[in-house]
Design a protein around this motif. Structure first.
Motif, PDB file in Angstrom:
ATOM      1  N   ASP A 166       7.835  37.309 -17.299  1.00  0.00           N
ATOM      2  CA  ASP A 166       6.514  36.839 -17.694  1.00  0.00           C
ATOM      3  C   ASP A 166       6.335  35.378 -17.274  1.00  0.00           C
ATOM      4  N   ASN A 167       5.123  35.064 -16.872  1.00  0.00           N
ATOM      5  CA  ASN A 167       4.722  33.714 -16.467  1.00  0.00           C
ATOM      6  C   ASN A 167       5.314  33.271 -15.124  1.00  0.00           C
ATOM      7  N   ALA A 168       5.753  34.213 -14.294  1.00  0.00           N
ATOM      8  CA  ALA A 168       6.286  33.854 -12.978  1.00  0.00           C
ATOM      9  C   ALA A 168       5.185  33.656 -11.943  1.00  0.00           C
ATOM     10  N   GLY A 169       4.020  34.293 -12.162  1.00  0.00           N
ATOM     11  CA  GLY A 169       2.911  34.164 -11.224  1.00  0.00           C
ATOM     12  C   GLY A 169       2.562  35.446 -10.498  1.00  0.00           C
ATOM     13  N   LYS A 170       3.001  36.582 -10.998  1.00  0.00           N
ATOM     14  CA  LYS A 170       2.780  37.869 -10.325  1.00  0.00           C
ATOM     15  C   LYS A 170       1.300  38.188 -10.139  1.00  0.00           C
ATOM     16  N   THR A 171       0.535  38.088 -11.216  1.00  0.00           N
ATOM     17  CA  THR A 171      -0.887  38.433 -11.145  1.00  0.00           C
ATOM     18  C   THR A 171      -1.643  37.422 -10.300  1.00  0.00           C
ATOM     19  N   THR A 172      -1.289  36.163 -10.409  1.00  0.00           N
ATOM     20  CA  THR A 172      -1.936  35.134  -9.590  1.00  0.00           C
ATOM     21  C   THR A 172      -1.705  35.426  -8.107  1.00  0.00           C
ATOM     22  N   ILE A 173      -0.488  35.837  -7.752  1.00  0.00           N
ATOM     23  CA  ILE A 173      -0.183  36.189  -6.360  1.00  0.00           C
ATOM     24  C   ILE A 173      -0.996  37.406  -5.926  1.00  0.00           C
ATOM     25  N   THR A 185       8.108  54.058  -4.216  1.00  0.00           N
ATOM     26  CA  THR A 185       7.945  52.629  -3.938  1.00  0.00           C
ATOM     27  C   THR A 185       8.694  52.276  -2.664  1.00  0.00           C
ATOM     28  N   GLU A 186       7.995  51.638  -1.734  1.00  0.00           N
ATOM     29  CA  GLU A 186       8.609  51.206  -0.480  1.00  0.00           C
ATOM     30  C   GLU A 186       8.980  49.731  -0.502  1.00  0.00           C
ATOM     31  N   PHE A 187       8.250  48.946  -1.305  1.00  0.00           N
ATOM     32  CA  PHE A 187       8.497  47.512  -1.374  1.00  0.00           C
ATOM     33  C   PHE A 187       8.510  47.048  -2.824  1.00  0.00           C
ATOM     34  N   VAL A 188       9.474  46.187  -3.113  1.00  0.00           N
ATOM     35  CA  VAL A 188       9.510  45.495  -4.389  1.00  0.00           C
ATOM     36  C   VAL A 188       9.272  44.024  -4.086  1.00  0.00           C
ATOM     37  N   ILE A 189       8.251  43.448  -4.711  1.00  0.00           N
ATOM     38  CA  ILE A 189       8.053  42.006  -4.648  1.00  0.00           C
ATOM     39  C   ILE A 189       8.544  41.456  -5.980  1.00  0.00           C
ATOM     40  N   LEU A 190       9.598  40.667  -5.919  1.00  0.00           N
ATOM     41  CA  LEU A 190      10.139  40.007  -7.100  1.00  0.00           C
ATOM     42  C   LEU A 190       9.626  38.578  -7.091  1.00  0.00           C
ATOM     43  N   VAL A 191       8.874  38.220  -8.110  1.00  0.00           N
ATOM     44  CA  VAL A 191       8.325  36.870  -8.209  1.00  0.00           C
ATOM     45  C   VAL A 191       9.183  36.079  -9.189  1.00  0.00           C
ATOM     46  N   ILE A 192       9.620  34.919  -8.737  1.00  0.00           N
ATOM     47  CA  ILE A 192      10.480  34.060  -9.550  1.00  0.00           C
ATOM     48  C   ILE A 192       9.777  32.735  -9.779  1.00  0.00           C
ATOM     49  N   ASP A 193       9.787  32.272 -11.019  1.00  0.00           N
ATOM     50  CA  ASP A 193       9.320  30.933 -11.356  1.00  0.00           C
ATOM     51  C   ASP A 193      10.456  29.982 -10.983  1.00  0.00           C
ATOM     52  N   ILE A 245      12.973  44.515  -0.230  1.00  0.00           N
ATOM     53  CA  ILE A 245      12.788  43.550  -1.310  1.00  0.00           C
ATOM     54  C   ILE A 245      12.257  42.234  -0.753  1.00  0.00           C
ATOM     55  N   LEU A 246      11.107  41.807  -1.251  1.00  0.00           N
ATOM     56  CA  LEU A 246      10.545  40.496  -0.931  1.00  0.00           C
ATOM     57  C   LEU A 246      10.624  39.655  -2.193  1.00  0.00           C
ATOM     58  N   ILE A 247      11.252  38.511  -2.100  1.00  0.00           N
ATOM     59  CA  ILE A 247      11.380  37.621  -3.249  1.00  0.00           C
ATOM     60  C   ILE A 247      10.502  36.403  -2.992  1.00  0.00           C
ATOM     61  N   PHE A 248       9.527  36.209  -3.864  1.00  0.00           N
ATOM     62  CA  PHE A 248       8.698  35.017  -3.795  1.00  0.00           C
ATOM     63  C   PHE A 248       9.259  33.997  -4.782  1.00  0.00           C
ATOM     64  N   ALA A 249       9.728  32.875  -4.257  1.00  0.00           N
ATOM     65  CA  ALA A 249      10.163  31.754  -5.088  1.00  0.00           C
ATOM     66  C   ALA A 249       8.919  30.918  -5.347  1.00  0.00           C
ATOM     67  N   ASN A 250       8.227  31.242  -6.413  1.00  0.00           N
ATOM     68  CA  ASN A 250       6.936  30.645  -6.721  1.00  0.00           C
ATOM     69  C   ASN A 250       7.095  29.266  -7.360  1.00  0.00           C
ATOM     70  N   LYS A 251       6.006  28.530  -7.366  1.00  0.00           N
ATOM     71  CA  LYS A 251       5.899  27.211  -7.984  1.00  0.00           C
ATOM     72  C   LYS A 251       6.726  26.160  -7.235  1.00  0.00           C
ATOM     73  N   GLN A 259      11.034  34.019   0.151  1.00  0.00           N
ATOM     74  CA  GLN A 259       9.969  33.177   0.676  1.00  0.00           C
ATOM     75  C   GLN A 259       9.512  32.209  -0.412  1.00  0.00           C
ATOM     76  N   GLY A 260       9.579  30.924  -0.127  1.00  0.00           N
ATOM     77  CA  GLY A 260       9.021  29.935  -1.030  1.00  0.00           C
ATOM     78  C   GLY A 260       7.510  30.033  -1.006  1.00  0.00           C
ATOM     79  N   CYS A 261       6.880  29.796  -2.152  1.00  0.00           N
ATOM     80  CA  CYS A 261       5.421  29.891  -2.191  1.00  0.00           C
ATOM     81  C   CYS A 261       4.838  29.096  -3.351  1.00  0.00           C
ATOM     82  N   CYS A 262       3.542  28.981  -3.314  1.00  0.00           N
ATOM     83  CA  CYS A 262       2.762  28.423  -4.417  1.00  0.00           C
ATOM     84  C   CYS A 262       1.584  29.371  -4.617  1.00  0.00           C
TER      85      CYS A 262
END
Length: 179
Positions: free
Chosen positions: A25-32, A84-92, A120-126, A155-158
């Motif tokens: 929770d609060n990692a930014g999944k919905t915002t992404i 499911t073919e892709f998992v996007i894991l969003v990390i705060d 697996i795609l990992i978004f290192a958010n924030k 992938q780093g992201c904001c």
């Protein structure tokens, strides 16, 4: 109805790829998810259950399921794993205290039979926040180099600005076209 749409897409040369977006929770999944859809920041509240949207990138259709990340909801994630073919894991990237929980959830997912062929795609958010962990630090902590049976990318992201998100989506598209 969904089967009809899938058949029509196959006929017209487009294929739909199921994606689940997970993370604490609060990692930014919905915002992404909504940054992908609208290229704008959408103010959200905690997801209870799921959101689903279709994202199209050059004839590649991604049906994205954004799953709630609260502890009680994580137990239901496996009900979404089928096909499911892709998992996007969003990390705060600022949440050092819960990174071990993220690692546990990641390896639990990777061990699930329904996800054996998932990329697996990992978004290192924030990444815009001072003192956030780098993608290299997160990769080391999660021991991503040990993942040999799933294609993966970090992938780093904001989520607020959209920075880094197109690169992640392009990686998924390249995986979709090679499978």
């Amino acid at each position: 109805m969904g089967q009809l749409i899938a058949k029509l897409m196959r006929i017209f040369g487009s294929q739909e790829h199921k994606v689940i977006i997970v993370g604490l929770d609060n990692a930014g999944k919905t915002t992404i998810l909504y940054q992908f859809l609208t290229n704008e920041v959408v103010h959200t509240c905690s997801t209870i259950g799921s959101n689903v949207e279709e994202i199209v990138l050059q004839k590649t259709h991604f049906l994205m399921w954004d799953l709630g990340g609260q502890e009680a909801l994580r137990a239901t994630w496996d009900t979404y794993y089928t096909n499911t073919e892709f998992v996007i894991l969003v990390i705060d990237s600022t949440d050092r205290k819960r990174l071990s929980t993220t690692r546990e959830e990641l390896y639990k997912m990777l061990a699930h039979e329904a996800l054996q062929d998932a990329s697996i795609l990992i978004f290192a958010n924030k990444q815009d926040v001072k003192d956030s962990m780098t993608t290299s630090e997160i990769s080391q902590f999660l021991t991503l180099s040990a993942i040999k049976d799933h294609p993966w990318h970090i992938q780093g992201c904001c989520a607020l600005t959209g920075e880094g998100l197109p690169a992640g989506l392009q990686w998924m598209q390249s995986q979709a076209t090679t499978n």
